[in-house]
Design a protein around this motif. Structure first.
Motif, PDB file in Angstrom:
ATOM      1  N   ALA A 170       0.820  -1.221   0.000  1.00  0.00           N
ATOM      2  CA  ALA A 170       0.000   0.000   0.000  1.00  0.00           C
ATOM      3  C   ALA A 170       0.852   1.268   0.000  1.00  0.00           C
ATOM      4  CB  ALA A 170      -0.956  -0.009   1.193  1.00  0.00           C
ATOM      5  N   PHE A 382      -7.240  -1.156  -2.571  1.00  0.00           N
ATOM      6  CA  PHE A 382      -5.957  -0.736  -3.134  1.00  0.00           C
ATOM      7  C   PHE A 382      -6.091  -0.015  -4.467  1.00  0.00           C
ATOM      8  CE2 PHE A 382      -4.341  -2.956   0.267  1.00  0.00           C
ATOM      9  CZ  PHE A 382      -2.964  -3.120   0.249  1.00  0.00           C
ATOM     10  N   LEU A 385      -5.568   3.829  -4.508  1.00  0.00           N
ATOM     11  CA  LEU A 385      -4.353   4.427  -3.942  1.00  0.00           C
ATOM     12  C   LEU A 385      -3.558   5.269  -4.944  1.00  0.00           C
ATOM     13  CD1 LEU A 385      -3.069   1.586  -1.585  1.00  0.00           C
ATOM     14  CD2 LEU A 385      -4.479   3.567  -1.036  1.00  0.00           C
ATOM     15  N   GLN A 411      -4.499   7.042   1.883  1.00  0.00           N
ATOM     16  CA  GLN A 411      -4.311   5.592   1.983  1.00  0.00           C
ATOM     17  C   GLN A 411      -5.166   5.001   3.102  1.00  0.00           C
ATOM     18  OE1 GLN A 411      -0.244   3.917   1.800  1.00  0.00           O
ATOM     19  NE2 GLN A 411      -0.622   3.110   3.842  1.00  0.00           N
ATOM     20  N   ILE A 415      -8.412   2.446   2.343  1.00  0.00           N
ATOM     21  CA  ILE A 415      -8.343   1.054   2.787  1.00  0.00           C
ATOM     22  C   ILE A 415      -9.357   0.763   3.885  1.00  0.00           C
ATOM     23  CG2 ILE A 415      -6.857  -0.642   3.926  1.00  0.00           C
ATOM     24  CD1 ILE A 415      -4.551   0.416   2.266  1.00  0.00           C
TER      25      ILE A 415
END
Length: 464
Positions: A170, A382, A385, A411, A415
């Motif tokens: 990530a 993801f 991102l 991020q 997530i």
């Protein structure tokens, strides 16, 4: 910076609103999602036949994306059934039962262990391990199955995955898009993840305890020693053999963890290792317990596990199909490409939002958080991102500071929303292993996660 929004984008956004509204009113959203798939297909292709076919294709795509999770949950369930039928399960968890005496201790123990394992191997294999070893203990001391699922979910798919300190997939994705290093993202994310984790888990626990006191949540009664002994006496497997299996099975899962670490197995590979080990445990336990009937009994337990897995995932497949349309699956499902220059419906909407918001520290932080929420709706966690990272770079340049903190905030938001704490199909592993409704789990997580994200976004202003 982005693409002009088309009818596809607005239709998708409209149906997202419908689904959220129906979830608030505790109504089923399957038909709404199927209607959304049909209408998006009709808008994209102009063909009724292609739109109808797109419904089936979207189901196929969703099943292919979810199949590995369905299988590992089904196999773990099959293994658990044979362990419970033979009484091995009771002996296996007895050492943990001596340590975990209260629902409170069960919640925090499950959560912290889940977080540690998820740092190294990501949450899916960690859920399987928790379900096999610690979940039965938690249920016996009075923690509701929903509470156990919340602990797994918030600590694993929330805290551990949003930081991703060990595997660093990530922060690398976010950092590359923002033009900074993964270590910069990790350093900036640490205080924000601590704030997010503490606020969210404490809020969730307080609300859980409140509802437990009011009797709103069902919990399993504690089993007495006499009841456990009675189970063991009724089992076909002699007690000494049960003790051998009860000692070996946890060691096999410990060996799995060691192999994951030494062989650097992560994600799907780690999940496959857990699944394969569970199949072997199922087979050898059936042979030891049922001898001549082992062939038939093994098949019976496998069928029961698969029935459970598909019963749990069945309602989720059409819902996941709709939301996968917002990510990278549009062309495979509908058979028609998105407009030229599009990076996916979800990413286009996030980019459009960022483009119309004036850039100040506060607006920049809340915009990044909003973009993270939107891009997290595809359930992958993801995929958004790169977008949040690139927008963070633009905002950081305009503000003159804070690129790393903005990137970390994007991020964390993406997530926590899409990685498995609010999107029902993304949190299915924890819901399925605990045998709870994924939509109810999402509703239970909603208030703690929203409060956590708000506090974290405000806190990020001090680091920009």
């Amino acid at each position: 910076m982005g693409i002009e929004l088309t009818a596809l984008h607005w239709i998708y956004l409209l149906f997202i609103g419908f689904t959220i509204l129906m979830m608030i009113f505790r109504r089923d959203i399957t038909i709404i999602c199927i209607a959304g798939v049909f209408l998006l297909g009709l808008t994209a292709t102009g063909s009724i036949a292609a739109s109808i076919s797109g419904i089936f294709s979207s189901f196929m795509y969703a099943i292919s994306e979810l199949l590995s999770i369905i299988l590992v949950i089904s196999i773990i369930t099959s293994m658990s059934r044979v362990l419970m039928a033979t009484g091995i399960n009771d002996l296996m968890i007895s050492p943990f039962a001596k340590i975990i005496k209260t629902p409170t201790l069960a919640f925090w123990t499950i959560g912290i262990v889940m977080m540690i394992i998820s740092w190294f191997f990501w949450p899916s294999p960690a859920v399987a391990l928790m379900g096999a070893v610690l979940l039965p203990v938690a249920l016996r001391v009075g923690l509701p199955a929903l509470g156990a699922a919340m602990a797994m979910n918030l600590f694993g798919h929330g805290i551990a995955l949003s930081g991703d300190f060990i595997i660093q997939a990530a922060p690398k994705l976010s950092g590359d898009a923002a033009g900074i290093t993964a270590s910069d993202v990790i350093t900036a994310s640490i205080p924000l993840i601590i704030i997010m984790g503490i606020v969210t888990t404490v809020t969730a626990f307080v609300l859980l305890k409140r509802d437990m006191k009011k009797g709103k949540l069902d919990s399993l009664k504690k089993f007495s020693a006499e009841e456990i002994l009675k189970k063991n006496e009724e089992s076909e497997l002699p007690l000494p053999v049960k003790r051998i299996f009860a000692a070996i099975i946890p060691l096999l899962f410990v060996a799995n963890i060691i192999m994951m670490f030494t062989l650097k197995l992560q994600g799907g590979e780690a999940t496959a290792l857990i699944g394969g080990t569970s199949v072997l445990i199922l087979i050898f336990t059936s042979i030891a317990a049922h001898k001549q009937q082992a062939l038939e009994k093994t098949t019976k337990f496998l069928i029961e596990g698969l029935q459970f897995g598909f019963r749990v995932f069945g309602p989720v497949i059409p819902i996941a199909a709709f939301f996968y349309l917002g990510g990278g699956g549009f062309e495979q499902m509908i058979g028609s490409p998105l407009p030229e220059g599009s990076e996916g419906i979800i990413n286009d909407l996030g980019t459009a939002l960022a483009a119309v918001v004036p850039i100040t520290k506060s607006l920049g932080a809340f915009t990044i958080a909003a973009v993270g929420v939107i891009t997290g709706l595809d359930g992958s966690g993801f995929s958004g991102l790169p977008l949040t990272g690139s927008i963070a770079a633009l905002f950081g340049k305009a503000i003159g500071s804070g690129t790393a903190s903005l990137t970390a905030l994007g991020q964390i938001t993406t997530i926590w929303i899409g990685g498995g704490t609010l999107i029902p199909w993304a949190l299915i592993p924890a819901a399925a292993i605990c045998n709870v409704d994924p939509f109810e789990l999402a509703r239970r997580n909603l208030v703690p996660v929203i409060i956590g994200l708000f506090v974290t976004t405000v806190a990020a202003l001090f680091f920009i």
